[in-house]
Design a protein around this motif. Structure first.
Motif, PDB file in Angstrom:
ATOM      1  N   SER A  72      -8.267  15.216  -3.972  1.00 11.54           N
ATOM      2  CA  SER A  72      -8.858  15.104  -5.337  1.00 11.54           C
ATOM      3  C   SER A  72     -10.066  15.785  -5.500  1.00 11.54           C
ATOM      4  O   SER A  72     -10.684  16.260  -4.364  1.00 11.54           O
ATOM      5  CB  SER A  72      -8.825  13.579  -5.839  1.00 11.54           C
ATOM      6  N   ASN A  94      -8.460  12.478  -9.918  1.00 15.31           N
ATOM      7  CA  ASN A  94      -8.019  11.646  -8.744  1.00 15.31           C
ATOM      8  C   ASN A  94      -6.399  11.808  -8.792  1.00 15.31           C
ATOM      9  O   ASN A  94      -5.489  10.992  -9.384  1.00 15.31           O
ATOM     10  CB  ASN A  94      -8.336  10.138  -8.943  1.00 15.31           C
ATOM     11  N   ASN A  96      -4.235  11.463  -6.527  1.00 17.75           N
ATOM     12  CA  ASN A  96      -3.270  10.441  -5.970  1.00 17.75           C
ATOM     13  C   ASN A  96      -2.945   9.241  -6.987  1.00 17.75           C
ATOM     14  O   ASN A  96      -2.108   8.750  -6.948  1.00 17.75           O
ATOM     15  CB  ASN A  96      -3.863   9.653  -4.666  1.00 17.75           C
ATOM     16  N   HIS A  97      -4.270   8.831  -7.730  1.00 12.24           N
ATOM     17  CA  HIS A  97      -3.956   7.646  -8.656  1.00 12.24           C
ATOM     18  C   HIS A  97      -2.877   8.287  -9.833  1.00 12.24           C
ATOM     19  O   HIS A  97      -2.067   7.543 -10.053  1.00 12.24           O
ATOM     20  CB  HIS A  97      -5.365   7.799  -9.646  1.00 12.24           C
ATOM     21  N   ASN A  98      -2.797   9.580 -10.184  1.00  5.91           N
ATOM     22  CA  ASN A  98      -1.873   9.729 -11.053  1.00  5.91           C
ATOM     23  C   ASN A  98      -0.673   9.972 -10.750  1.00  5.91           C
ATOM     24  O   ASN A  98       0.314   9.744 -11.212  1.00  5.91           O
ATOM     25  CB  ASN A  98      -2.482  11.294 -11.861  1.00  5.91           C
ATOM     26  N   ASN A 101       0.796   6.304 -10.221  1.00  2.79           N
ATOM     27  CA  ASN A 101       0.933   5.476 -11.576  1.00  2.79           C
ATOM     28  C   ASN A 101       1.809   6.116 -12.635  1.00  2.79           C
ATOM     29  O   ASN A 101       1.973   5.689 -13.685  1.00  2.79           O
ATOM     30  CB  ASN A 101      -0.581   5.150 -11.986  1.00  2.79           C
ATOM     31  N   SER A 146     -12.486   5.658  -7.850  1.00  2.90           N
ATOM     32  CA  SER A 146     -11.009   4.747  -8.193  1.00  2.90           C
ATOM     33  C   SER A 146     -11.288   3.283  -8.096  1.00  2.90           C
ATOM     34  O   SER A 146     -12.494   2.841  -7.550  1.00  2.90           O
ATOM     35  CB  SER A 146      -9.632   4.878  -6.924  1.00  2.90           C
ATOM     36  N   THR A 147     -10.425   2.443  -8.383  1.00  5.85           N
ATOM     37  CA  THR A 147     -10.790   0.945  -8.008  1.00  5.85           C
ATOM     38  C   THR A 147     -11.014   0.428  -6.519  1.00  5.85           C
ATOM     39  O   THR A 147     -11.121  -0.556  -6.616  1.00  5.85           O
ATOM     40  CB  THR A 147      -9.697   0.095  -8.940  1.00  5.85           C
ATOM     41  N   ASN A 148     -10.737   1.227  -5.655  1.00  2.00           N
ATOM     42  CA  ASN A 148     -10.852   0.954  -4.346  1.00  2.00           C
ATOM     43  C   ASN A 148     -12.523   1.130  -3.879  1.00  2.00           C
ATOM     44  O   ASN A 148     -12.596   0.741  -3.038  1.00  2.00           O
ATOM     45  CB  ASN A 148      -9.882   1.907  -3.509  1.00  2.00           C
ATOM     46  N   GLY A 248      -5.013  -0.234 -11.991  1.00  2.00           N
ATOM     47  CA  GLY A 248      -5.543   1.019 -11.495  1.00  2.00           C
ATOM     48  C   GLY A 248      -5.534   1.174 -10.152  1.00  2.00           C
ATOM     49  O   GLY A 248      -6.037   1.982  -9.535  1.00  2.00           O
ATOM     50  N   VAL A 250      -4.232   2.589  -6.540  1.00  2.00           N
ATOM     51  CA  VAL A 250      -4.148   3.639  -5.970  1.00  2.00           C
ATOM     52  C   VAL A 250      -3.947   3.346  -4.254  1.00  2.00           C
ATOM     53  O   VAL A 250      -4.961   2.939  -3.898  1.00  2.00           O
ATOM     54  CB  VAL A 250      -4.808   4.915  -6.257  1.00  2.00           C
TER      55      VAL A 250
END
Length: 392
Positions: A72, A94, A96-98, A101, A146-148, A248, A250
């Motif tokens: 990313s 991000n 990987n997030h997209n 999800n 991210s939320t991580n 959220g 990922v």
């Protein structure tokens, strides 16, 4: 360029509209240094502020240093007025997030700003413009990757310092966010459990539940640091499955999880890191870490040298607060009592070690199962955070 000295931020700080700042993209080592150091000056008179370690922030934000950059991108921005830094923000794509999800979201993070709507709006506009050029349609934040990682704007609980790996900001940031016409995406809760108030029920039930789980070949044990790398691989698999339906979420890549695990190992207490195992496979884990912020608050400007490292090494053993950073069980094994045993183990070990306070964070406001479980041991919701969004 110098950073600006600002007055103490507080609930009574007045938000103003000043002259338009100059917005610069961070592209040099000097600009990166200014970006990382700006909060130290912004909060210079705030006794609750905890500085991030400079070396950790630098590596986090630098391509080639942190594994986030393998998949990313982000762009850092500085806001300057009279050649002095008055704000900062990161625009984050991000990928990987997209991909996971099925969304087209962009994020903003690492946001810090003087109480000036002209500056904050310019920063949000710069981030949104960069995200639009990336083909993204939404800006969500504050989310630091991210939320991580760390995320959320503090909206309640300004009377105490943040615990380890949690965010902090002055109250006026709420006004800055609202002025940017962002709406609430989700609310997060941090629960506080004190040694005096904690409910004994999990301790009374723990042995009975462990015996019942043993009949299903489920064993509860502490993490094995001698086989740490093997444990990390198994725990990562649980993490990426047990949290996959969370807001959220990922999945963390192998490199991202290994990077985080290496950092956590430096402060980890194996007595407070517990796994549930069935026939050699980890099916759940509870991760509780010492609140290193109790020491980091004394490390000036986040520098390990000349004295910061000694403060950490000397202060680490004296920490009497912890954060329950993660507690999860694979879906087929939920509601069997594994979670209750985790709570019991943490309470038992915490008492033995003289721990007087724990924070369980963060938990979604609508996660009734987890919130009820913590409330049952007399936990108190003492801080709230929000993540906001806006179409761009």
């Amino acid at each position: 360029m110098d950073t600006i000295q600002t007055p103490s931020v507080s609930a009574t700080t007045t938000v103003v509209r000043g002259s338009a700042p100059v917005i610069e993209q961070v592209s040099t080592k000097q600009q990166m240094k200014l970006f990382i150091d700006f909060p130290h000056d912004l909060y210079s008179n705030d006794p609750l502020y905890v500085p991030e370690l400079f070396i950790a922030q630098r590596d986090l934000l630098t391509p080639g240093k942190h594994p986030f950059h393998e998949h990313s991108e982000l762009q850092l921005f500085l806001a300057l007025r009279d050649k002095k830094v008055v704000g900062r923000i990161a625009a984050i794509n991000n990928r990987n997030h997209n991909a996971f999800n099925g969304t087209n979201d962009g994020f903003f993070g690492f946001f810090e700003c003087i109480p000036d709507l002209t500056v904050s709006n310019a920063l949000f506009d710069a981030a949104a413009e960069w995200l639009k050029k990336q083909g993204l349609s939404t800006i969500i934040g504050p989310v630091n990757f991210s939320t991580n990682e760390t995320c959320g704007l503090l909206i309640e609980g300004f009377d105490s310092s943040p615990v380890v790996m949690m965010t902090y900001n002055p109250p006026y940031y709420i006004e800055l966010i609202k002025a940017a016409e962002m709406t609430v995406n989700v609310t997060l809760i941090a629960w506080q459990v004190t040694a005096e108030a904690v409910e004994d029920k999990p301790l009374r039930m723990m042995q009975m539940l462990e015996n019942r789980l043993a009949q299903r070949n489920i064993v509860i044990r502490k993490i094995n640091l001698k086989k740490f790398d093997e444990e990390v691989v198994k725990i990562r698999e649980v993490y990426n499955k047990a949290w996959d339906k969370n807001f959220g979420f990922v999945p963390m890549t192998d490199n991202e999880f290994a990077y985080l695990a290496k950092d956590l190992k430096l402060i980890m207490d194996p007595d407070l890191c517990i796994v549930a195992e069935k026939e050699g496979q980890i099916i759940g884990f509870s991760l509780c870490i010492p609140d290193l912020n109790k020491v980091l608050i004394k490390v000036r400007r986040g520098r390990l040298l000349p004295t910061g490292l000694f403060k950490i090494l000397l202060g680490k053993s004296k920490i009497k607060g912890v954060r329950v950073i993660a507690l999860g069980v694979l879906e087929p094994f939920r509601k069997l009592g594994v979670e209750a045993v985790f709570y019991g183990r943490v309470i038992k070990e915490g008492r033995r070690k003289g721990i007087n306070v724990a924070e369980a964070s963060w938990i979604l406001e609508q996660n009734d199962l987890m919130n009820s479980a913590i409330q049952a041991v007399n936990g108190v919701p003492y801080k709230r955070y929000r993540i906001y969004e806006k179409a761009i």
